[in-house]
Design an enzyme around this catalytic site. Sequence first.
Site, PDB file in Angstrom:
ATOM      1  N   CYS A   1       0.925  -1.137   0.065  1.00  0.00           N
ATOM      2  CA  CYS A   1      -0.171   0.045   0.030  1.00  0.00           C
ATOM      3  C   CYS A   1       0.882   1.538   0.183  1.00  0.00           C
ATOM      4  O   CYS A   1       1.539   1.369   1.088  1.00  0.00           O
ATOM      5  CB  CYS A   1      -0.763  -0.057   1.029  1.00  0.00           C
ATOM      6  SG  CYS A   1      -1.720   1.594   1.458  1.00  0.00           S
TER       7      CYS A   1
ATOM      8  N   CYS B   1      -5.795   5.565  -3.180  1.00  0.00           N
ATOM      9  CA  CYS B   1      -4.927   4.191  -3.201  1.00  0.00           C
ATOM     10  C   CYS B   1      -3.760   4.553  -3.759  1.00  0.00           C
ATOM     11  O   CYS B   1      -3.584   4.809  -4.879  1.00  0.00           O
ATOM     12  CB  CYS B   1      -5.862   3.104  -3.850  1.00  0.00           C
ATOM     13  SG  CYS B   1      -4.783   1.513  -4.027  1.00  0.00           S
ATOM     14  N   GLY B   2      -2.607   4.411  -2.977  1.00  0.00           N
ATOM     15  CA  GLY B   2      -1.135   4.708  -3.636  1.00  0.00           C
ATOM     16  C   GLY B   2      -0.785   3.797  -4.651  1.00  0.00           C
ATOM     17  O   GLY B   2      -0.216   4.283  -5.957  1.00  0.00           O
TER      18      GLY B   2
END
Length: 327
Positions: free
Chosen positions: A76, A238-239
Amino acid sequence: MRLRIIKCHGSGNDFPLIDARRLALDDATWAGVARALADRRGPVGGDGMLLLTEGDGQYAFGFRMFNSDGSESETCLNGLRCVARAGFAALGIEAARVRLKTSEADVARDDDLADGVYTVRETAGPVSLDVAAWPMRGLGERVIETPIAATGSARAFTAIAIPNPHLVAFVEAVDEAELVAVGGVCEAAPDWLPNRANVSFVATPQSETLRGPREASREPDALFVRTYERGVGLTDSCGSAMAASTHAAGLTGRIAFGTPVTVFNRGGMVRAVAGEDGMVTLSGNATFEWEGAVTVDPATGVAGDLVIERWHNDEIDSWARVADAAR
């Protein structure tokens, strides 16, 4: 059990973070802790739970991320920045190579995105286009700008793992109802996609969606990413989706590889660069909101008796200014 936590976020993707370097809990227990702490109905809440774990001779420290449903993600990138900050503070360093679940990443303290916004640069990859490794069945070796009938959508998707699996569709405007529908299909772990996938609708530099934010940014190109994240649902940020979307923009010729890109989302923004070698660099915030302690029962997935010992109000205010400008 009583656990010390830091409530943090990267680009609006929020988490409780635990220094787990001295905690010997098995995976099932950590999954229960994640369900308790990330539960939005409980005292903490979050998109998941982050762990700072021990390093070794090759890595300064490790990173783990559990989704709100207790499943563990490969990575993440928004959360990684927060764990990197905690690792830097614990070890007195400003750069490191970090062990992830199935890969690794390089992280370093970067120039602040704005006054008072602690910023970390992270480089992850290389991306994989081998969909058979997910597995995603019945669609050949690669999926690039290709409709996937099983999603129930006529949109063309590009499939990228970094290492989380992502399906990226470029759109003129984000239809959240459609995104949720497609994300729900993938979340159900159908036979053709047994390990699920994150789904992102991405507004292009030419779209009306980005006219205002793009003009406000200092970079020549921009994207807006909206993601349905496996194990989480519709999320403000959301990376790894932002990284996958940036690479997909290069892969499909929308933005040249090596071009600095401002990637906007509902939670704020990051700076990104995708290379032809499959590596993607993100530079974004790692904001600490508060620190405290909470009691957790992993067996029942319930948390309580939260005591907040320190607020980071200056950081909260600094990021709010960035997020307001991005919106």
